[in-house]
Write an enzyme that holds these catalytic residues in place. Structure first.
Site, PDB file in Angstrom:
ATOM      1  N   HIS A 184       0.836  -1.191   0.000  1.00  0.00           N
ATOM      2  CA  HIS A 184       0.000   0.000   0.000  1.00  0.00           C
ATOM      3  C   HIS A 184       0.879   1.252   0.000  1.00  0.00           C
ATOM      4  O   HIS A 184       1.959   1.272   0.570  1.00  0.00           O
ATOM      5  CB  HIS A 184      -0.918   0.026   1.228  1.00  0.00           C
ATOM      6  CG  HIS A 184      -1.929  -1.056   1.208  1.00  0.00           C
ATOM      7  ND1 HIS A 184      -3.094  -0.970   0.490  1.00  0.00           N
ATOM      8  CD2 HIS A 184      -1.948  -2.272   1.807  1.00  0.00           C
ATOM      9  CE1 HIS A 184      -3.795  -2.064   0.652  1.00  0.00           C
ATOM     10  NE2 HIS A 184      -3.118  -2.887   1.447  1.00  0.00           N
ATOM     11  N   ALA A 239      12.658 -20.001   7.469  1.00  0.00           N
ATOM     12  CA  ALA A 239      11.232 -19.960   7.807  1.00  0.00           C
ATOM     13  C   ALA A 239      10.810 -18.565   8.266  1.00  0.00           C
ATOM     14  O   ALA A 239      11.582 -17.836   8.898  1.00  0.00           O
ATOM     15  CB  ALA A 239      10.922 -20.977   8.902  1.00  0.00           C
ATOM     16  N   ALA A 259      16.048 -17.409   9.483  1.00  0.00           N
ATOM     17  CA  ALA A 259      14.634 -17.496   9.830  1.00  0.00           C
ATOM     18  C   ALA A 259      14.183 -16.260  10.605  1.00  0.00           C
ATOM     19  O   ALA A 259      14.915 -15.720  11.428  1.00  0.00           O
ATOM     20  CB  ALA A 259      14.379 -18.755  10.655  1.00  0.00           C
ATOM     21  N   LYS A 296      27.550 -12.703   8.176  1.00  0.00           N
ATOM     22  CA  LYS A 296      28.895 -13.023   7.694  1.00  0.00           C
ATOM     23  C   LYS A 296      28.835 -13.362   6.220  1.00  0.00           C
ATOM     24  O   LYS A 296      27.766 -13.589   5.650  1.00  0.00           O
ATOM     25  CB  LYS A 296      29.520 -14.154   8.504  1.00  0.00           C
ATOM     26  CG  LYS A 296      28.923 -15.522   8.278  1.00  0.00           C
ATOM     27  CD  LYS A 296      29.681 -16.553   9.105  1.00  0.00           C
ATOM     28  CE  LYS A 296      29.391 -17.949   8.632  1.00  0.00           C
ATOM     29  NZ  LYS A 296      30.226 -18.935   9.285  1.00  0.00           N
TER      30      LYS A 296
END
Length: 172
Positions: free
Chosen positions: A99, A128, A146, A169
């Site tokens: 938006h 994830a 994740a 790294k």
């Protein structure tokens, strides 16, 4: 009833049903075929776990051997390009549109959208629950930890993580 609206709802319903199915090879072929029929490019042997959501189902280019884990969400309004041998972790969100924030305290509801391409190069591992924002390029061989929120480009062969994602790294 508006025919365009009816068509959109039908496509969403069909996609919801199709992409809830397990990741068996023959079912992945149906999912791939659906995406190709909608005008996308999909390479060899993609894997779609249940719950993948790609909307609108166009403006997507997927390389060979890409793994979409459970509950991956991709918005393709700004176009999404994914290279070869990419792992996309559970619950990841790849957003190519967002938006617009209106000027002068204008109404947000009617302010429109921005669309910017997201590019994920070859051999990338996205962990994830990662969120990738519009306009980002993730370089070849990169790893995104994740839970990260990627707001800027990621250099090739680096490991990034955090909110916002920062260099952890370089890969050796």
């Amino acid at each position: 009833m508006d025919i365009k609206y009816f068509f959109i709802v039908c496509v969403e319903f069909f996609m919801e049903c199709l992409f809830k199915l397990p990741r068996f090879r023959f079912l992945n072929k149906f999912k791939k075929t659906f995406l190709i029929l909608m005008g996308n490019r999909v390479g060899k042997k993609p894997v779609f776990y249940p719950g993948v959501w790609i909307m609108p189902p166009k403006n997507l280019s997927v390389g060979d051997y890409v793994d979409f884990a459970k509950d991956v969400l991709i918005t393709t309004g700004g176009k999404v390009t994914i290279g070869d041998r990419v792992l996309i972790g559970y619950g990841t969100k790849i957003l190519s549109s967002n938006h617009t924030i209106p000027q002068n305290r204008g109404e947000i509801f009617y302010s429109g959208h921005i669309h910017k391409e997201v590019i994920v190069k070859n051999d990338v591992w996205i962990g994830a629950n990662v969120i990738i924002l519009p306009g980002v390029t993730i370089g070849e061989g990169a790893v995104v930890a994740a839970g990260s929120v990627v707001t800027k480009n990621v250099k090739e062969f680096t490991i990034v993580g955090g909110i916002p994602a920062k260099l952890i790294k370089e890969r050796d």
